[in-house]
Write a protein that holds these residues in place. Structure first.
Motif, PDB file in Angstrom:
ATOM      1  N   THR A   1      39.178  62.339  81.066  1.00  0.00           N
ATOM      2  CA  THR A   1      38.627  63.564  80.806  1.00  0.00           C
ATOM      3  C   THR A   1      39.582  64.772  81.644  1.00  0.00           C
ATOM      4  OG1 THR A   1      37.652  63.158  82.850  1.00  0.00           O
ATOM      5  CG2 THR A   1      36.469  62.771  80.982  1.00  0.00           C
ATOM      6  N   GLY A   2      40.468  64.130  82.405  1.00  0.00           N
ATOM      7  CA  GLY A   2      41.211  65.077  83.155  1.00  0.00           C
ATOM      8  C   GLY A   2      40.435  65.612  84.566  1.00  0.00           C
ATOM      9  N   LYS A   3      39.230  64.823  84.816  1.00  0.00           N
ATOM     10  CA  LYS A   3      38.536  65.369  85.829  1.00  0.00           C
ATOM     11  C   LYS A   3      38.711  64.261  86.819  1.00  0.00           C
ATOM     12  CE  LYS A   3      34.941  67.397  82.971  1.00  0.00           C
ATOM     13  NZ  LYS A   3      34.002  67.439  82.255  1.00  0.00           N
ATOM     14  N   LEU A   4      39.024  64.952  88.054  1.00  0.00           N
ATOM     15  CA  LEU A   4      39.462  64.051  89.112  1.00  0.00           C
ATOM     16  C   LEU A   4      38.321  63.158  89.608  1.00  0.00           C
ATOM     17  CD1 LEU A   4      41.929  64.160  90.595  1.00  0.00           C
ATOM     18  CD2 LEU A   4      40.987  65.286  92.496  1.00  0.00           C
ATOM     19  N   ARG A   5      36.936  63.885  89.551  1.00  0.00           N
ATOM     20  CA  ARG A   5      35.817  63.232  89.906  1.00  0.00           C
ATOM     21  C   ARG A   5      35.598  61.553  89.061  1.00  0.00           C
ATOM     22  NH1 ARG A   5      30.962  63.958  87.579  1.00  0.00           N
ATOM     23  NH2 ARG A   5      31.618  65.398  86.025  1.00  0.00           N
TER      24      ARG A   5
ATOM     25  N   VAL B   1      35.422  43.977  96.617  1.00  0.00           N
ATOM     26  CA  VAL B   1      34.907  43.486  97.978  1.00  0.00           C
ATOM     27  C   VAL B   1      33.889  42.893  97.915  1.00  0.00           C
ATOM     28  CG1 VAL B   1      34.379  44.393 100.372  1.00  0.00           C
ATOM     29  CG2 VAL B   1      36.164  45.860  98.864  1.00  0.00           C
ATOM     30  N   ILE B   2      32.909  43.193  97.009  1.00  0.00           N
ATOM     31  CA  ILE B   2      31.761  42.414  96.908  1.00  0.00           C
ATOM     32  C   ILE B   2      31.835  40.948  96.575  1.00  0.00           C
ATOM     33  CG2 ILE B   2      29.310  42.217  96.133  1.00  0.00           C
ATOM     34  CD1 ILE B   2      29.083  45.548  96.241  1.00  0.00           C
TER      35      ILE B   2
ATOM     36  N   TYR C   1      33.014  38.930  99.093  1.00  0.00           N
ATOM     37  CA  TYR C   1      32.246  38.399 100.197  1.00  0.00           C
ATOM     38  C   TYR C   1      31.355  37.364  99.376  1.00  0.00           C
ATOM     39  CZ  TYR C   1      32.854  41.189 104.223  1.00  0.00           C
ATOM     40  OH  TYR C   1      33.296  41.519 105.267  1.00  0.00           O
TER      41      TYR C   1
ATOM     42  N   LEU D   1      38.287  59.054  90.223  1.00  0.00           N
ATOM     43  CA  LEU D   1      37.774  58.559  91.711  1.00  0.00           C
ATOM     44  C   LEU D   1      36.764  57.599  91.594  1.00  0.00           C
ATOM     45  CD1 LEU D   1      39.244  59.138  94.123  1.00  0.00           C
ATOM     46  CD2 LEU D   1      37.778  60.918  94.826  1.00  0.00           C
ATOM     47  N   GLY D   2      35.665  58.121  90.744  1.00  0.00           N
ATOM     48  CA  GLY D   2      34.421  57.309  90.927  1.00  0.00           C
ATOM     49  C   GLY D   2      34.830  56.251  90.039  1.00  0.00           C
TER      50      GLY D   2
ATOM     51  N   ILE E   1      34.707  48.704  95.002  1.00  0.00           N
ATOM     52  CA  ILE E   1      33.543  47.989  95.520  1.00  0.00           C
ATOM     53  C   ILE E   1      33.318  46.762  95.221  1.00  0.00           C
ATOM     54  CG2 ILE E   1      30.984  48.376  95.841  1.00  0.00           C
ATOM     55  CD1 ILE E   1      31.598  51.324  96.168  1.00  0.00           C
TER      56      ILE E   1
ATOM     57  N   LEU F   1      36.774  53.814  92.877  1.00  0.00           N
ATOM     58  CA  LEU F   1      35.838  53.471  93.813  1.00  0.00           C
ATOM     59  C   LEU F   1      34.851  52.166  93.313  1.00  0.00           C
ATOM     60  CD1 LEU F   1      34.224  56.491  95.521  1.00  0.00           C
ATOM     61  CD2 LEU F   1      35.298  54.479  96.611  1.00  0.00           C
ATOM     62  N   ALA F   2      34.378  52.443  92.324  1.00  0.00           N
ATOM     63  CA  ALA F   2      33.547  51.545  91.754  1.00  0.00           C
ATOM     64  C   ALA F   2      34.213  50.182  91.866  1.00  0.00           C
ATOM     65  CB  ALA F   2      32.760  51.771  90.395  1.00  0.00           C
TER      66      ALA F   2
END
Lengths: 717, 169, 103
Positions: free
Chosen positions: A692-696, A710-711, A714, A699-700, A707, A703-704
């Motif tokens: 999309t060209g959208k940083l958001r 890491v999970i 564990y 980044l999301g 996460i 992050l996902a």
């Protein structure tokens, strides 16, 4: 790491760094200063900085004399450099009596030669460049002699090599000079390779040996800090080799059937061979005379080429462990001393004569350190710096006086035109030939006596072979030096009657006078024990070489024999000078001309052999260089005939395969391919919406993903 | 300092930090966000003091509150949309973003609380300034110098980027 | 329970998450920058907490110090970029619309 046992002397750091300041000053500003303000602005700082180093050196000297002889050393840790694991290397300086003598010679002769260069380099377009390089050289050389560890030594070692290269090719517009510079650099690389391999082996071997060290015996060894890790600090290496068990493990270690110590020493000596122009790596030094004469005097006679001798003396504790390596050093020195002296017979270029004479004298120094007379070797290094510096600078004065003429056949009769130069040259000739009471006599005679007296040489006849080679070399030395003197200064000045040679300017002659003076008198600090006088130099050096003195054995011959040998030395010096005078004085004697014109094979063959320097350059050209060049051709052939053919074959085969594949492709595969591509296009059109060209969004997703990882970590581990 | 007072101060500071950070993140008005950040930075500086980092706390005040916030406010004022306050600080994707972030927060807190960190037996409260000064001029000399070069480069870079090009005006 | 390492780490985690939330959801580029500042601050809290409770050495302080300096630098350069974008893209600094590097 602080060493409380040694006297701290913070100014030690400035001895090398003053010349560096000069080099930076001239390197950055020199070009503009020379154009705008004249030469005074260049040479004034370039001389003042080495002079300041000299003053600090003298201060260090005075401080040293005030200390107890057994802890006579100054130490300055400028800053820490590398701390990796247990390896500590600092930019640290260390001045013991040996380093002090070397620093004294370098700063003193260096300063004088800088002063001399004002006259010699006048009106040169590269004036600023010259002084910048010279100061840089002083910096590197002082790092080399004052550095407290192998890395510092190596920096200096490479630095002087670099400056040597820059200054040999100083007039780089002449291709010959540039080639000479490269030759020096490349030949030195061979030696440096040996040097660094030696350092690696030493570091490795020492670490290996220290593993055997039993720390329970710590109390019996020494109260000082004991080093349980391999080190690059020369002093610490020496200390750890004093420990009995380490010493045994170190000397007993063998790799590939060779004793490790011997291997290390031989590798290090290869480095010394390159830097100090010993057989077989001497070939660069005669060509190095392409540089300006002050450079020849400072770098290629007085200081840099003696770095190898200094290194062997500095590592005396190592070399003394291996009689084989010591023999190797002494033998190479002796052979070089004689060999280079004979080449001097028929050279006509005055600088070439001096170059071969330098090689020969370096051979004597190696005899000295090779037979275990380390302090005598360094003594000869010092006197040689004075008289050879004087000879080179006189030669420079002659060359300037005769309008850049270097051929001795075109000189003659200069004694009336250039009296100061003549006397300086004559005094230095006496010194190098070993006339009694001149400086060279004391040092050279002591070396020969120590060689004769040595018990450790692994040669038939022991040290006597070395002595014999040395004494014959001394005869040759006396002959060719006086030959050069008579050819240059006596007889009639014949060349170009319109131009009369004149004495050089004051800056040059005053330096000649100082060095000529030292050529005469500097020997009195090291008079032989035979004369029942105090040998100041040896006493001064004694604490440095204390640890290895027990490993050096001597035959213990009587004083009578020593008197006799001294008599022989004096006799050969006088005979050599007399023969030279008989043949060349005033060019009256027709014998040399007749001999040269003779067609008899018995004369022609040796003459040609020596005149062409034993064809060593040609041999190198036709073996090593030829080999490399032909290897190149062979590789080229291999590339074109074998690899290219293979590639061509692969290409042809590929083409045929392609045709076959094309046939099946057209008929069978195309449908499938089209289907695939359609799928790709379809999925691509869908997937492009992700970007999309959208940083958001990006980044999301990142992050996902993180996460989830890491999970998962564990949950599952 | 007694433990009770220490704890009380910590919780007060933590409260302010969390609340003001939430305002920064959720406020509809960018100017309000910027001012909430002052409170966050002050609170964090207070936390630094509790961690016996006096020098860093002061640096935090000087650079963040004195420098960075002023810069941000300048930027806010210079971008003209700030006048239409209602649209100045719109946010999007509250729902998916919120889920991911909530997960992340829980995960981080879980890690922070459950991991058996190496712990000192007794913590010390002592002035740190001289130790920092010594480190900067010995072990950390090279990073220190490099940071200074980097600052210079950043300074020049910021000027070059922000400058108006002549042909545009 | 006395305040210890995990308390500080929790605060750090919360501030970090809020900063990240800010970065993800903001449409205004300046708001995104504010989020980045929060993230850097939370990292500093962790550095100093570990330095204080775990290592006892000064190294954490130095990292925090460098971090602050870099944050200042980052802020200056990023705001310069924001201003340049603002000028060159017809006064738009909305992250939803800025999806390409050219108009």
């Amino acid at each position: 790491m602080e060493h409380a046992a040694f006297q701290q002397f913070v100014y030690l750091f400035w001895i090398p760094f003053f010349p560096l300041l000069g080099a930076v000053y001239n390197g950055l500003l020199g070009s503009a200063l020379q154009r705008r303000l004249g030469e005074k602005w260049i040479h004034a700082p370039a001389i003042v900085f080495p002079m300041l180093s000299f003053i600090i050196t003298i201060a260090g000297f005075v401080k040293l004399t005030g200390l107890d002889p057994h802890s006579r050393a100054l130490y300055c840790n400028a800053w820490s450099w590398l701390h990796i694991g247990n390896l500590n290397v600092d930019i640290a300086f260390w001045m013991d009596p040996l380093g002090a003598v070397m620093a004294f010679v370098v700063t003193f002769v260096g300063t004088l030669i800088h002063i001399y260069s004002i006259g010699y380099m006048r009106n040169d377009p590269g004036y600023w460049r010259f002084f910048s390089y010279m100061n840089l050289f002083m910096f590197s050389m002082l790092i080399l002699v004052l550095g407290d560890n192998f890395l510092m030594m190596f920096i200096g070692w490479e630095g002087v090599g670099l400056c040597s290269y820059l200054l040999i090719g100083f007039w780089y517009k002449d291709e010959k000079n540039a080639v000479a510079g490269m030759k020096a650099f490349i030949v030195n690389r061979v030696g440096d390779f040996g040097f660094i391999i030696g350092v690696f082996l030493l570091f490795w071997g020492l670490g290996f040996s220290l593993e055997t060290f039993d720390s329970s015996s710590l109390a019996t060894v020494t109260s000082e800090e004991t080093h349980l890790n391999s080190s690059l600090v020369i002093r610490e290496i020496e200390e750890s080799l004093q420990i009995e068990s380490v010493h045994e493990a170190f000397t007993g270690k063998k790799i590939f059937g060779f004793s490790l110590v011997t291997l290390i020493c031989v590798c290090l000596f290869v480095g010394a061979m390159g830097k100090s122009a010993q057989i077989p790596l001497y070939v660069w030094l005669p060509d190095a005379m392409a540089g300006p004469t002050p450079v020849s005097a400072l770098i290629h006679a007085a200081t840099m080429v003696t770095a190898g001798v200094y290194m062997v003396a500095r590592l005396h504790f190592l070399f003394a462990l291996s009689p084989f390596a010591m023999t190797w050093v002494a033998l190479f020195g002796a052979v070089t001393a004689l060999y280079a002296a004979t080449i001097g017979f028929f050279q006509y270029d005055i600088k070439k004569v001096l170059a071969y004479s330098t090689i020969s004298q370096l051979g004597y120094m190696f005899i000295g350190v090779g037979v275990g007379a380390f302090s005598t070797g360094i003594f000869h290094l010092m006197t040689h710096a004075f008289f050879k510096g004087c000879l080179f600078l006189s030669a420079g004065s002659i060359i300037i006086g005769c309008h850049h003429q270097q051929d001795m056949r075109k000189m003659g009769g200069l004694k009336t035109y250039m009296p100061v130069t003549r006397w300086a040259y004559l005094m230095a000739c006496f010194a190098i030939a070993g006339f009694p009471f001149f400086s060279g006599f004391f040092s050279k005679d002591e070396i020969l006596w120590q060689a004769f007296n040595s018990k450790d040489m692994m040669l038939p006849g022991g040290g006597k072979i070395i002595w014999l080679l040395g004494i014959v070399g001394a005869l040759c030395t006396s002959f060719y030096m006086f030959r050069s003197y008579f050819m240059t200064f006596t007889g009639e000045y014949s060349e170009n009657p319109h131009h009369v040679p004149k004495e050089s300017p004051k800056q040059m002659t005053c330096v000649l006078v100082i060095l000529g003076f030292l050529s005469i008198f500097s020997g009195f600090v090291g008079m032989p024990h035979l004369w029942h006088v105090h040998n100041l130099f040896e006493t001064w050096m004694e604490p440095v070489f204390e640890s290895s003195s027990s490993l050096i054995a001597s035959e213990g011959y009587t004083h009578t024999l020593e008197w006799m040998l001294m008599g022989i030395s004096v006799a050969v010096a006088i005979i050599g000078a007399w023969v030279a005078g008989w043949l060349y004085k005033n060019r009256e004697n027709p014998l040399p001309g007749k001999l040269l014109a003779s067609k008899k094979q018995i004369i022609r063959i040796p003459y040609n052999l020596i005149y062409n320097k034993y064809y060593v350059d040609e041999i190198y050209q036709h073996t090593i260089v030829w080999l490399i060049m032909n290897l190149r051709l062979a590789l080229d052939w291999f590339d074109r005939k074998i690899i290219d053919q293979l590639v061509d074959f692969a290409g042809t085969a590929g083409r045929w395969l392609g045709r076959f594949a094309g046939y099946t492709d057209e008929k069978g595969v195309d449908g499938a391919v089209n289907a695939t591509s359609d799928m790709v296009i379809f999925s691509g059109l869908k997937l492009v919406t992700i970007q999309t060209g959208k940083l958001r969004n990006y980044l999301g997703v990142v992050l996902a993903g993180a996460i989830i990882l890491v999970i998962a970590n564990y949950l599952f581990f | 300092m007694s433990t009770v007072i220490y704890n009380v101060i910590f919780y007060i500071l933590a409260f302010f930090v969390v609340i003001s950070a939430a305002v920064v993140a959720f406020s509809k008005n960018i100017v309000r966000s910027a001012f909430a950040m002052v409170v966050t930075f002050l609170g964090v500086a207070g936390l630094f003091v509790l961690l016996s980092a006096d020098f860093i706390a002061v640096t935090q005040l000087l650079i963040y509150v004195g420098g960075i916030l002023v810069l941000i406010l300048f930027a806010v004022m210079l971008s003209s949309r700030v006048k239409e306050i209602k649209i100045s600080n719109l946010s999007v994707g509250y729902f998916p973003g919120g889920i991911i972030i909530a997960l992340l927060t829980l995960l981080l807190i879980y890690i922070g609380v459950k991991t058996p960190w190496q712990k000192l037996d007794s913590v010390r409260f002592e002035p740190s300034t001289s130790a920092i000064g010594n480190s900067l001029l010995s072990n950390y000399l090279l990073p220190f110098e490099m940071i200074s070069v980097l600052l210079l480069v950043g300074l020049i870079g910021a000027v070059v980027i922000a400058r108006r090009k002549e042909d545009q005006e | 329970m006395s305040v210890g390492l995990s308390h500080f780490l929790t605060i750090g985690a919360v501030v970090f998450s809020l900063g990240l939330f800010c970065v993800i959801t903001r449409r205004n580029a300046i708001g995104v920058l504010m989020g980045v500042e929060l993230i850097l601050n939370s990292a500093n809290i962790n550095f100093l907490a570990f330095s204080h409770f775990s290592s006892g050495t000064i190294d954490g302080h130095l990292f925090a110090l460098f971090c602050i300096v870099l944050a200042a630098l980052e802020c200056a350069v990023a705001l310069a970029i924001v201003l340049a974008v603002f000028r060159n893209f017809d006064k738009v600094i909305d992250m939803e619309q800025l999806t390409t590097l050219h108009k």
